[in-house]
Design a protein around this motif. Structure first.
Motif, PDB file in Angstrom:
ATOM      1  N   PRO A 202       0.753  -1.260   0.113  1.00 17.95           N
ATOM      2  CA  PRO A 202      -0.017  -0.105   0.055  1.00 17.95           C
ATOM      3  C   PRO A 202       0.970   1.368  -0.035  1.00 17.95           C
ATOM      4  O   PRO A 202       1.866   1.110   0.488  1.00 17.95           O
ATOM      5  CB  PRO A 202      -0.707  -0.136   1.075  1.00 17.95           C
ATOM      6  CG  PRO A 202       0.088  -0.953   2.132  1.00 17.95           C
ATOM      7  CD  PRO A 202       0.841  -2.010   1.356  1.00 17.95           C
ATOM      8  N   GLY A 203       0.264   2.086  -0.500  1.00 17.82           N
ATOM      9  CA  GLY A 203       0.898   3.354  -0.630  1.00 17.82           C
ATOM     10  C   GLY A 203       0.052   4.844  -0.844  1.00 17.82           C
ATOM     11  O   GLY A 203      -1.151   4.522  -1.565  1.00 17.82           O
ATOM     12  N   TYR A 229      -5.318  12.100  -9.548  1.00 13.59           N
ATOM     13  CA  TYR A 229      -4.934  10.766  -9.157  1.00 13.59           C
ATOM     14  C   TYR A 229      -5.580  10.393  -7.717  1.00 13.59           C
ATOM     15  O   TYR A 229      -5.772  11.248  -6.943  1.00 13.59           O
ATOM     16  CB  TYR A 229      -3.533  10.758  -8.926  1.00 13.59           C
ATOM     17  CG  TYR A 229      -2.705  10.889 -10.302  1.00 13.59           C
ATOM     18  CD1 TYR A 229      -2.463   9.813 -10.864  1.00 13.59           C
ATOM     19  CD2 TYR A 229      -2.432  12.132 -10.791  1.00 13.59           C
ATOM     20  CE1 TYR A 229      -1.775   9.984 -12.226  1.00 13.59           C
ATOM     21  CE2 TYR A 229      -1.749  12.244 -11.925  1.00 13.59           C
ATOM     22  CZ  TYR A 229      -1.309  11.066 -12.829  1.00 13.59           C
ATOM     23  OH  TYR A 229      -1.017  11.113 -14.052  1.00 13.59           O
ATOM     24  N   GLY A 230      -6.258   9.104  -7.784  1.00 13.33           N
ATOM     25  CA  GLY A 230      -7.071   8.917  -6.448  1.00 13.33           C
ATOM     26  C   GLY A 230      -6.422   8.931  -5.059  1.00 13.33           C
ATOM     27  O   GLY A 230      -7.093   9.063  -4.174  1.00 13.33           O
ATOM     28  N   GLY A 231      -5.241   8.294  -5.294  1.00 11.89           N
ATOM     29  CA  GLY A 231      -4.600   8.328  -3.808  1.00 11.89           C
ATOM     30  C   GLY A 231      -5.049   6.858  -3.070  1.00 11.89           C
ATOM     31  O   GLY A 231      -4.779   6.940  -1.823  1.00 11.89           O
ATOM     32  N   VAL A 232      -5.677   5.979  -3.717  1.00 10.47           N
ATOM     33  CA  VAL A 232      -5.999   4.690  -2.909  1.00 10.47           C
ATOM     34  C   VAL A 232      -4.750   4.089  -2.374  1.00 10.47           C
ATOM     35  O   VAL A 232      -3.860   3.811  -2.824  1.00 10.47           O
ATOM     36  CB  VAL A 232      -6.603   3.698  -3.928  1.00 10.47           C
ATOM     37  CG1 VAL A 232      -7.166   2.564  -3.138  1.00 10.47           C
ATOM     38  CG2 VAL A 232      -8.070   4.483  -4.407  1.00 10.47           C
ATOM     39  N   GLN A 236      -9.032  -4.073  -3.039  1.00 10.73           N
ATOM     40  CA  GLN A 236      -8.958  -5.646  -3.232  1.00 10.73           C
ATOM     41  C   GLN A 236      -7.943  -5.869  -4.703  1.00 10.73           C
ATOM     42  O   GLN A 236      -7.356  -7.002  -4.804  1.00 10.73           O
ATOM     43  CB  GLN A 236     -10.280  -5.789  -3.572  1.00 10.73           C
ATOM     44  CG  GLN A 236     -10.298  -7.774  -3.590  1.00 10.73           C
ATOM     45  CD  GLN A 236      -9.670  -8.458  -2.351  1.00 10.73           C
ATOM     46  OE1 GLN A 236     -10.134  -7.999  -0.980  1.00 10.73           O
ATOM     47  NE2 GLN A 236      -9.271  -9.258  -2.406  1.00 10.73           N
ATOM     48  N   ASP A 237      -8.046  -5.190  -5.608  1.00 13.00           N
ATOM     49  CA  ASP A 237      -7.445  -5.051  -6.944  1.00 13.00           C
ATOM     50  C   ASP A 237      -5.929  -5.582  -6.776  1.00 13.00           C
ATOM     51  O   ASP A 237      -5.397  -6.107  -7.398  1.00 13.00           O
ATOM     52  CB  ASP A 237      -7.797  -4.001  -7.841  1.00 13.00           C
ATOM     53  CG  ASP A 237      -7.261  -4.398  -8.956  1.00 13.00           C
ATOM     54  OD1 ASP A 237      -7.644  -5.425  -9.906  1.00 13.00           O
ATOM     55  OD2 ASP A 237      -6.542  -3.666  -9.850  1.00 13.00           O
ATOM     56  N   VAL A 244       1.149  -6.210  -3.715  1.00 16.62           N
ATOM     57  CA  VAL A 244       1.298  -5.932  -2.260  1.00 16.62           C
ATOM     58  C   VAL A 244       2.571  -6.795  -1.806  1.00 16.62           C
ATOM     59  O   VAL A 244       2.903  -6.684  -0.569  1.00 16.62           O
ATOM     60  CB  VAL A 244       0.082  -6.106  -1.111  1.00 16.62           C
ATOM     61  CG1 VAL A 244      -0.981  -5.177  -1.526  1.00 16.62           C
ATOM     62  CG2 VAL A 244      -0.351  -7.629  -1.257  1.00 16.62           C
ATOM     63  N   PHE A 245       3.300  -7.097  -2.658  1.00 18.83           N
ATOM     64  CA  PHE A 245       4.670  -7.570  -2.392  1.00 18.83           C
ATOM     65  C   PHE A 245       5.706  -6.851  -2.908  1.00 18.83           C
ATOM     66  O   PHE A 245       5.932  -6.113  -3.968  1.00 18.83           O
ATOM     67  CB  PHE A 245       4.699  -9.052  -2.839  1.00 18.83           C
ATOM     68  CG  PHE A 245       3.681 -10.098  -2.145  1.00 18.83           C
ATOM     69  CD1 PHE A 245       3.720 -10.390  -0.923  1.00 18.83           C
ATOM     70  CD2 PHE A 245       2.448 -10.319  -2.986  1.00 18.83           C
ATOM     71  CE1 PHE A 245       2.583 -11.158  -0.220  1.00 18.83           C
ATOM     72  CE2 PHE A 245       1.428 -11.346  -2.324  1.00 18.83           C
ATOM     73  CZ  PHE A 245       1.606 -11.547  -1.275  1.00 18.83           C
ATOM     74  N   PRO A 246       7.091  -6.916  -2.443  1.00 24.52           N
ATOM     75  CA  PRO A 246       8.193  -6.247  -2.954  1.00 24.52           C
ATOM     76  C   PRO A 246       8.492  -6.771  -4.502  1.00 24.52           C
ATOM     77  O   PRO A 246       8.051  -7.843  -4.992  1.00 24.52           O
ATOM     78  CB  PRO A 246       9.544  -6.830  -2.263  1.00 24.52           C
ATOM     79  CG  PRO A 246       8.745  -7.452  -1.070  1.00 24.52           C
ATOM     80  CD  PRO A 246       7.463  -7.953  -1.127  1.00 24.52           C
ATOM     81  N   HIS A 247       8.884  -5.514  -5.220  1.00 22.16           N
ATOM     82  CA  HIS A 247       9.201  -5.632  -6.524  1.00 22.16           C
ATOM     83  C   HIS A 247      10.511  -5.412  -6.930  1.00 22.16           C
ATOM     84  O   HIS A 247      11.136  -4.678  -6.264  1.00 22.16           O
ATOM     85  CB  HIS A 247       8.513  -4.460  -7.303  1.00 22.16           C
ATOM     86  CG  HIS A 247       8.841  -4.472  -8.670  1.00 22.16           C
ATOM     87  ND1 HIS A 247       8.576  -5.327  -9.842  1.00 22.16           N
ATOM     88  CD2 HIS A 247       9.649  -3.639  -9.320  1.00 22.16           C
ATOM     89  CE1 HIS A 247       9.144  -5.148 -10.839  1.00 22.16           C
ATOM     90  NE2 HIS A 247       9.787  -4.006 -10.662  1.00 22.16           N
ATOM     91  N   MET A 248      11.414  -6.579  -7.542  1.00 18.43           N
ATOM     92  CA  MET A 248      12.731  -6.135  -7.925  1.00 18.43           C
ATOM     93  C   MET A 248      13.246  -6.551  -9.403  1.00 18.43           C
ATOM     94  O   MET A 248      12.810  -7.714  -9.800  1.00 18.43           O
ATOM     95  CB  MET A 248      13.628  -7.081  -6.769  1.00 18.43           C
ATOM     96  CG  MET A 248      15.147  -7.006  -7.081  1.00 18.43           C
ATOM     97  SD  MET A 248      15.969  -7.748  -6.042  1.00 18.43           S
ATOM     98  CE  MET A 248      15.803  -9.378  -6.179  1.00 18.43           C
ATOM     99  N   GLU A 249      13.756  -5.676  -9.935  1.00 15.73           N
ATOM    100  CA  GLU A 249      14.425  -6.026 -11.019  1.00 15.73           C
ATOM    101  C   GLU A 249      15.843  -6.326 -10.968  1.00 15.73           C
ATOM    102  O   GLU A 249      16.727  -5.572 -11.000  1.00 15.73           O
ATOM    103  CB  GLU A 249      14.233  -4.716 -12.220  1.00 15.73           C
ATOM    104  CG  GLU A 249      12.755  -4.655 -12.328  1.00 15.73           C
ATOM    105  CD  GLU A 249      12.388  -3.206 -13.433  1.00 15.73           C
ATOM    106  OE1 GLU A 249      13.573  -3.076 -14.247  1.00 15.73           O
ATOM    107  OE2 GLU A 249      11.573  -2.513 -13.406  1.00 15.73           O
TER     108      GLU A 249
END
Length: 360
Positions: A202-203, A229-232, A236-237, A244-249
């Motif tokens: 979340p952010g 921009y909604g700022g949600v 659920q989406d 909601v998990f870390p992203h790494m390249e």
């Protein structure tokens, strides 16, 4: 002239050992696949009903306090580095103050969010506070609990096999003896690559940066009716898509890390009036054994000049350097008078290094 010196150090890891083989039961991977890419053999995970980021930090802190020989009531400042705080707010620094039983002293507690570089950002901050005379005895902690926020599926294996839980802590005190002090610190960042290694949901960004920089693989939360921009923060989406998990390249991180590690190490040694020939031990952030081995070869260091323990603990981000330094001391790999360099690279991108002469 005042300097800062490490007078106590300690670390703590959970008892729950999770091997590569254990992970094959929840995702499509193998011991060989993980070792080949990361060098990791096992890691530690907390007992979710009894341990948190703060409780790991507490155990490491108590060991560092005992090692220093001071009373916990003498601590006049707490610096807590973590990317996995117990609460979104307040930070873990005040929680640690409470668990140590020193809240009545009302000392300041500062939380640092510089991810893998967090401990070194904290060390540089503590060093400056001590040099200024503002504080005399600082508790600096790096602690992480990754196991509660990883995607334990084949989709998430590229990240989830890497991280573990743990904590390390040091007591820094004022000294006039440069022969047992922190000699130099350097810190850098480059936000151009912020999303290459990130935990965005979340952010509160609402997709603003995703739209602005044309980032692929992320969703934009845009309110067409209100042209805004909604700022949600969380919906659920996001959960359904595993956002909601870390992203790494990984390749982008690797390429930048192997370039910036040597640069910042040499820069910091130069600032201390030293060269690579003066180095007794390098304790790098334990992100990936392949990165550390590449840096070792690039800098023409002997294996005994570089300390690695990622094989046993995985990547514990802000905790990895104090955890490794504590183990190195316990194993006799760092001795009084040794020139020790600490270096880290991580999300942000941020990177940093410190050079010190070991005084214990």
């Amino acid at each position: 002239m005042l300097y800062s010196t490490i007078t106590g150090i300690g670390h703590y890891v959970p008892k729950n050992v999770v091997t590569n083989q254990d992970l094959t039961e929840v995702m499509e991977t193998s011991d060989e696949w993980i070792r080949e890419r990361t060098g990791i053999e096992e890691r530690r995970y907390i007992d979710r009903t009894k341990e948190t980021t703060t409780t790991l930090a507490l155990e490491a802190s108590l060991r560092a306090i005992k090692d220093s020989g001071i009373d916990k009531e003498e601590i006049d400042f707490i610096i807590f580095a973590t990317l996995s705080p117990d609460y979104y707010f307040p930070g873990s620094g005040v929680l640690l103050q409470r668990e140590l039983g020193i809240a009545k002293t009302e000392i300041a507690a500062l939380d640092i969010r510089a991810q893998c570089s967090g401990f070194l950002y904290g060390l540089s901050t503590a060093d400056q506070f001590i040099k200024s005379g503002m504080y005399k005895k600082i508790l600096l902690v790096g602690a992480e609990v990754h196991s509660v926020g990883l995607d334990f599926s084949t989709r998430g294996r590229g990240v989830s096999v890497i991280f573990g839980d743990g904590a390390g802590a040091v007591i820094l005190e004022a000294t006039e003896d440069k022969e047992k002090a922190v000699l130099a610190t350097k810190m850098h960042s480059d936000g151009t690559y912020a999303e290459k290694l990130s935990y965005m949901y979340p952010g509160a960004h609402g997709g603003y940066f995703i739209e602005k920089y044309g980032l692929e693989g992320f969703d934009v939360d845009y309110d067409q009716d209100n042209n805004a921009y909604g700022g949600v923060f969380l919906n659920q989406d996001m959960l359904d898509k595993g956002q909601v998990f870390p992203h790494m390249e990984g390749q982008a991180v690797f390429k930048m890390a192997v370039r910036k590690f040597p640069e910042v190490i040499l820069e910091t040694l130069h600032a201390a009036g030293l060269t690579i020939a003066d180095l007794d031990l390098l304790v790098p952030h334990q992100a990936n054994l392949r990165i550390n081995q590449f840096v070792q070869q690039t800098m023409q260091l002997k294996p005994e000049q570089v300390y690695n323990n990622i094989m046993r603990y995985g990547n514990t981000t802000a905790a990895s350097i104090p955890l490794a330094l504590s183990e190195a001391r316990d194993e006799g790999r760092v001795k009084k008078g040794d020139v020790v360099t600490l270096a880290a690279f991580g999300a942000g991108f941020t990177w940093a290094a410190a050079v010190l002469r070991w005084g214990k």
